[in-house]
Design a protein around this motif. Structure first.
Motif, PDB file in Angstrom:
ATOM      1  N   VAL A  46       0.778  -1.459  -0.642  1.00  0.00           N
ATOM      2  CA  VAL A  46       0.128  -0.050   0.493  1.00  0.00           C
ATOM      3  C   VAL A  46       0.927   1.304  -0.479  1.00  0.00           C
ATOM      4  O   VAL A  46       0.179   1.911  -0.888  1.00  0.00           O
ATOM      5  N   PHE A  47       1.850   1.543   0.956  1.00  0.00           N
ATOM      6  CA  PHE A  47       2.792   2.700   0.346  1.00  0.00           C
ATOM      7  C   PHE A  47       4.355   2.411   0.004  1.00  0.00           C
ATOM      8  O   PHE A  47       4.329   3.178  -0.234  1.00  0.00           O
ATOM      9  N   GLU A  48       4.245   1.026  -0.337  1.00  0.00           N
ATOM     10  CA  GLU A  48       5.690   1.510  -0.982  1.00  0.00           C
ATOM     11  C   GLU A  48       6.019   0.250  -2.275  1.00  0.00           C
ATOM     12  O   GLU A  48       5.642  -0.729  -2.204  1.00  0.00           O
ATOM     13  N   GLN A  49       6.653   0.517  -3.004  1.00  0.00           N
ATOM     14  CA  GLN A  49       7.071  -0.291  -4.408  1.00  0.00           C
ATOM     15  C   GLN A  49       8.788  -0.654  -3.996  1.00  0.00           C
ATOM     16  O   GLN A  49       9.257   0.550  -4.520  1.00  0.00           O
ATOM     17  N   LYS A  50       8.732  -1.692  -4.874  1.00  0.00           N
ATOM     18  CA  LYS A  50      10.300  -2.211  -5.350  1.00  0.00           C
ATOM     19  C   LYS A  50      10.600  -2.227  -6.638  1.00  0.00           C
ATOM     20  O   LYS A  50       9.175  -3.103  -7.015  1.00  0.00           O
ATOM     21  N   LEU A  51      10.715  -1.493  -7.236  1.00  0.00           N
ATOM     22  CA  LEU A  51      10.643  -1.442  -8.807  1.00  0.00           C
ATOM     23  C   LEU A  51      12.702  -2.146  -9.463  1.00  0.00           C
ATOM     24  O   LEU A  51      13.399  -1.468  -8.572  1.00  0.00           O
ATOM     25  N   GLU A  52      12.547  -2.224 -10.649  1.00  0.00           N
ATOM     26  CA  GLU A  52      13.852  -2.811 -10.981  1.00  0.00           C
ATOM     27  C   GLU A  52      13.851  -1.962 -12.069  1.00  0.00           C
ATOM     28  O   GLU A  52      13.133  -1.205 -13.176  1.00  0.00           O
ATOM     29  N   LEU A  53      15.084  -1.296 -11.676  1.00  0.00           N
ATOM     30  CA  LEU A  53      14.970   0.438 -12.874  1.00  0.00           C
ATOM     31  C   LEU A  53      16.274  -0.105 -13.880  1.00  0.00           C
ATOM     32  O   LEU A  53      16.967  -0.973 -12.968  1.00  0.00           O
ATOM     33  N   ARG A  54      16.124  -0.626 -14.635  1.00  0.00           N
ATOM     34  CA  ARG A  54      17.138  -0.649 -15.945  1.00  0.00           C
ATOM     35  C   ARG A  54      17.906   0.866 -16.008  1.00  0.00           C
ATOM     36  O   ARG A  54      16.927   1.561 -16.979  1.00  0.00           O
ATOM     37  N   LEU A  55      18.962   0.840 -16.504  1.00  0.00           N
ATOM     38  CA  LEU A  55      20.175   2.123 -16.383  1.00  0.00           C
ATOM     39  C   LEU A  55      20.269   1.617 -18.015  1.00  0.00           C
ATOM     40  O   LEU A  55      21.343   0.355 -17.791  1.00  0.00           O
ATOM     41  N   LEU A  56      20.708   3.307 -18.642  1.00  0.00           N
ATOM     42  CA  LEU A  56      22.101   2.902 -19.747  1.00  0.00           C
ATOM     43  C   LEU A  56      23.131   3.834 -19.047  1.00  0.00           C
ATOM     44  O   LEU A  56      22.975   4.474 -19.226  1.00  0.00           O
ATOM     45  N   VAL A  57      24.456   3.460 -19.335  1.00  0.00           N
ATOM     46  CA  VAL A  57      24.983   4.765 -18.822  1.00  0.00           C
ATOM     47  C   VAL A  57      26.091   4.648 -19.805  1.00  0.00           C
ATOM     48  O   VAL A  57      26.956   3.672 -20.551  1.00  0.00           O
ATOM     49  N   ARG A  58      26.181   5.803 -20.330  1.00  0.00           N
ATOM     50  CA  ARG A  58      27.917   6.220 -20.904  1.00  0.00           C
ATOM     51  C   ARG A  58      28.364   6.751 -21.121  1.00  0.00           C
ATOM     52  O   ARG A  58      28.730   7.932 -20.621  1.00  0.00           O
ATOM     53  N   ASN A  59      29.873   6.479 -21.543  1.00  0.00           N
ATOM     54  CA  ASN A  59      30.950   6.685 -20.958  1.00  0.00           C
ATOM     55  C   ASN A  59      31.279   7.793 -22.449  1.00  0.00           C
ATOM     56  O   ASN A  59      31.883   7.246 -22.856  1.00  0.00           O
ATOM     57  N   PRO A  60      31.305   8.711 -22.211  1.00  0.00           N
ATOM     58  CA  PRO A  60      32.242   9.762 -23.803  1.00  0.00           C
ATOM     59  C   PRO A  60      33.599  10.171 -23.236  1.00  0.00           C
ATOM     60  O   PRO A  60      34.365  10.402 -24.044  1.00  0.00           O
ATOM     61  N   ASN A  61      34.270   9.278 -22.059  1.00  0.00           N
ATOM     62  CA  ASN A  61      35.798   9.836 -22.142  1.00  0.00           C
ATOM     63  C   ASN A  61      36.205   8.747 -22.642  1.00  0.00           C
ATOM     64  O   ASN A  61      36.292   7.607 -22.982  1.00  0.00           O
ATOM     65  N   ARG A  62      38.060   8.912 -23.113  1.00  0.00           N
ATOM     66  CA  ARG A  62      39.115   8.050 -23.721  1.00  0.00           C
ATOM     67  C   ARG A  62      39.786   7.058 -22.416  1.00  0.00           C
ATOM     68  O   ARG A  62      40.219   6.554 -23.451  1.00  0.00           O
ATOM     69  N   ILE A  63      38.878   7.095 -21.513  1.00  0.00           N
ATOM     70  CA  ILE A  63      39.849   5.624 -20.174  1.00  0.00           C
ATOM     71  C   ILE A  63      38.275   5.304 -19.942  1.00  0.00           C
ATOM     72  O   ILE A  63      37.308   5.400 -20.461  1.00  0.00           O
ATOM     73  N   GLU A  64      38.028   3.976 -19.712  1.00  0.00           N
ATOM     74  CA  GLU A  64      37.088   3.211 -18.967  1.00  0.00           C
ATOM     75  C   GLU A  64      36.867   3.471 -17.777  1.00  0.00           C
ATOM     76  O   GLU A  64      37.634   4.333 -16.935  1.00  0.00           O
ATOM     77  N   LEU A  65      35.906   3.565 -17.635  1.00  0.00           N
ATOM     78  CA  LEU A  65      35.263   3.792 -16.019  1.00  0.00           C
ATOM     79  C   LEU A  65      35.169   2.376 -14.994  1.00  0.00           C
ATOM     80  O   LEU A  65      33.929   1.880 -15.804  1.00  0.00           O
ATOM     81  N   PRO A  66      35.692   2.387 -14.009  1.00  0.00           N
ATOM     82  CA  PRO A  66      35.119   1.032 -13.784  1.00  0.00           C
ATOM     83  C   PRO A  66      34.384   1.301 -12.220  1.00  0.00           C
ATOM     84  O   PRO A  66      35.073   2.294 -11.634  1.00  0.00           O
TER      85      PRO A  66
END
Length: 164
Positions: A46-66
């Motif tokens: 009644v008061f809250e929901q657990k949701l699964e959020l699917r996100l896309l992260v784009r890295n504009p940098n020339r190095i990988e982001l760990p």
């Protein structure tokens, strides 16, 4: 004659190591873009929901982001909707992107009011994602982000499922 003490040598060594760690991080590091891909209800009460959020992260940098975690606040139609924290580790390739799922907690009553108040003619509702990516990138430990966009109401209501 200059006398060099052990303490002076230690300070010089720490300074050198700190400088070396910083030289591997580009000075012009750009903020990654974080956007919605999909949303799915996992559990509801009644008061809250657990949701699964699917996100896309784009890295504009020339190095990988760990990435070793993400903290996010989600707004719909200008109002707080959900919050989530993930400790999931992944790497965003240099000039690439990565999709991932994370769980968030939302207030069901607020969500229904926001969806009901949305402009039905447009068929979309405005969103804002704000938070920070936790990284293992040298001395840079967090990268804040903020992204806005439009989300189809049908996706939010679960009528279409995930978008690609």
């Amino acid at each position: 004659m200059v006398r060099v003490t052990m303490r002076t040598k230690l300070i010089a060594l720490i300074g050198s190591l700190t400088l070396a760690a910083c030289t591997g991080i580009p000075r012009d590091l750009q903020t990654p873009e974080v956007s919605f891909v999909g949303l799915r209800a996992v559990e509801a009460s009644v008061f809250e929901q657990k949701l699964e959020l699917r996100l896309l992260v784009r890295n504009p940098n020339r190095i990988e982001l760990p990435v070793n975690g993400l903290d996010i606040d989600v707004e719909l139609a200008g109002e707080h909707f959900a919050h989530g924290t993930s400790a999931r580790e992944f790497v965003i390739p240099a000039e690439g992107e990565a999709e991932f799922d994370m769980n968030v907690t939302a207030n069901a009553a607020a969500a229904l009011l926001q969806i009901a108040g949305a402009d039905r003619k447009a068929g979309e509702i405005g969103y804002r994602l704000k938070g920070k990516l936790s990284t293992r990138l040298g001395m840079l430990r967090t990268i804040p982000f903020e992204q806005t966009g439009e989300l189809p109401i049908a996706d939010l209501l679960g009528r279409k499922g995930r978008r690609n």
